[in-house]
Design a protein around this motif. Structure first.
Motif, PDB file in Angstrom:
ATOM      1  N   PRO A   1       0.838  -1.198   0.000  1.00  0.00           N
ATOM      2  CA  PRO A   1       0.000   0.000   0.000  1.00  0.00           C
ATOM      3  C   PRO A   1       0.872   1.246   0.000  1.00  0.00           C
TER       4      PRO A   1
ATOM      5  N   LYS B   1      -2.196   5.817   1.383  1.00  0.00           N
ATOM      6  CA  LYS B   1      -3.302   5.011   1.894  1.00  0.00           C
ATOM      7  C   LYS B   1      -3.230   4.899   3.416  1.00  0.00           C
TER       8      LYS B   1
ATOM      9  N   ALA C   1      -2.972  -1.878   6.436  1.00  0.00           N
ATOM     10  CA  ALA C   1      -2.089  -1.133   5.543  1.00  0.00           C
ATOM     11  C   ALA C   1      -0.646  -1.184   6.043  1.00  0.00           C
TER      12      ALA C   1
END
Length: 96
Positions: A10, A14, A90
């Motif tokens: 990611p 994000k 994430a």
């Protein structure tokens, strides 16, 4: 030996977005907590002056008010928990 497919890492954007979402949702949650604390303070003051106002509050009204506060507290807790899960996901993917 074949390599196992990895999910793309990611972006920092994000993770930052998830962190901002946590902050926003936590602020919303704090508003409900303030309402709860206000009601709690109203019902059980720490110091009562010799002359204090009497409130004409029916138990059914208090139950209804507490039910609304509890529902709102649950509603606002869920997005905070989801945002925390998203951030963990994430960050965990980034570490891999």
């Amino acid at each position: 030996m074949a390599k196992s497919p990895r999910a793309p890492a990611p972006s920092p954007r994000k993770a930052a977005s998830a962190a901002l979402r946590i902050i926003d949702e936590f602020c919303n949650l704090k508003e409900v907590h303030r309402a709860f604390a206000c009601l709690h303070g109203l019902l059980s003051p720490i110091h009562r002056a010799p002359r204090y106002e009497e409130f004409s509050i029916e138990p059914g009204d208090l139950r209804a008010l507490m039910a609304v506060i509890n529902i709102e507290l649950e509603r606002r807790t869920e997005p905070v928990e989801e945002a925390i899960r998203s951030l963990r996901k994430a960050l965990k993917a980034k570490v891999r």
